[in-house]
Scaffold this active site. Structure first.
Site: not given
Ligand code: AMP
Ligand code: ZN
Length: 116
Positions: A32, A88, A96-97, A101, A103
């Site tokens: 996003i 990460n 952060e999530v 995942h 990237h």
């Molecule tokens: P990380 O810091 O590795 O956890 O990356 C989390 C990524 O998820 C970030 O690059 C955000 O921009 C992305 N992200 C968070 N919410 C969403 C969403 N609803 N749809 C798509 N990407 C998202």
């Protein structure tokens, strides 16, 4: 599925996303907040909090996930010129999530890896 997990909800279609690819165990969508012209995220549909959640028993699934990352990169047209993959893990890794995942960052040449 973790009730509170945003990526579980994306994988299930509960929260909308710009889907790129889906199969039985893997889901890929556009980030996003793209950091590069092409910025995709590839996730296991099953909730794994981070890379550290992978167990020996998950080797086949993990292998498939990684192979699908390469597939998605080809589909997005960034494979020939190249791309960066990033995973990460937890706080020090900048995660952060809390759903594993990968990237895919491509579409332009990225600089040398610098960790600030
Ligand atoms: P990380 O810091 O590795 O956890 O990356 C989390 C990524 O998820 C970030 O690059 C955000 O921009 C992305 N992200 C968070 N919410 C969403 C969403 N609803 N749809 C798509 N990407 C998202
Ligand atoms: Zn999840």
């Amino acid at each position: 599925m973790s009730q509170e997990c945003i990526f579980c909800k994306i994988a299930q279609g509960v929260i909308p996303s710009k889907k790129i690819y889906e199969d039985e165990t893997v889901f890929a969508f556009h980030d996003i907040h793209p950091q590069t012209p092409v910025h995709a995220l590839v996730i296991p549909k099953r909730h794994l909090t981070c890379l550290d959640d992978l167990a020996v028993a998950d080797r086949a699934e993990a292998g498939h996930l990684l192979e699908r990352v390469a597939h998605v990169a080809r589909e997005l047209g960034v494979a020939a010129e190249g791309y960066r993959t990033v995973i990460n893990t937890r706080e020090h890794g900048g995660q952060e999530v809390a759903h594993l995942h990968i990237h895919i960052l491509g579409g332009r040449k990225v600089g040398p890896m610098v960790c600030r």
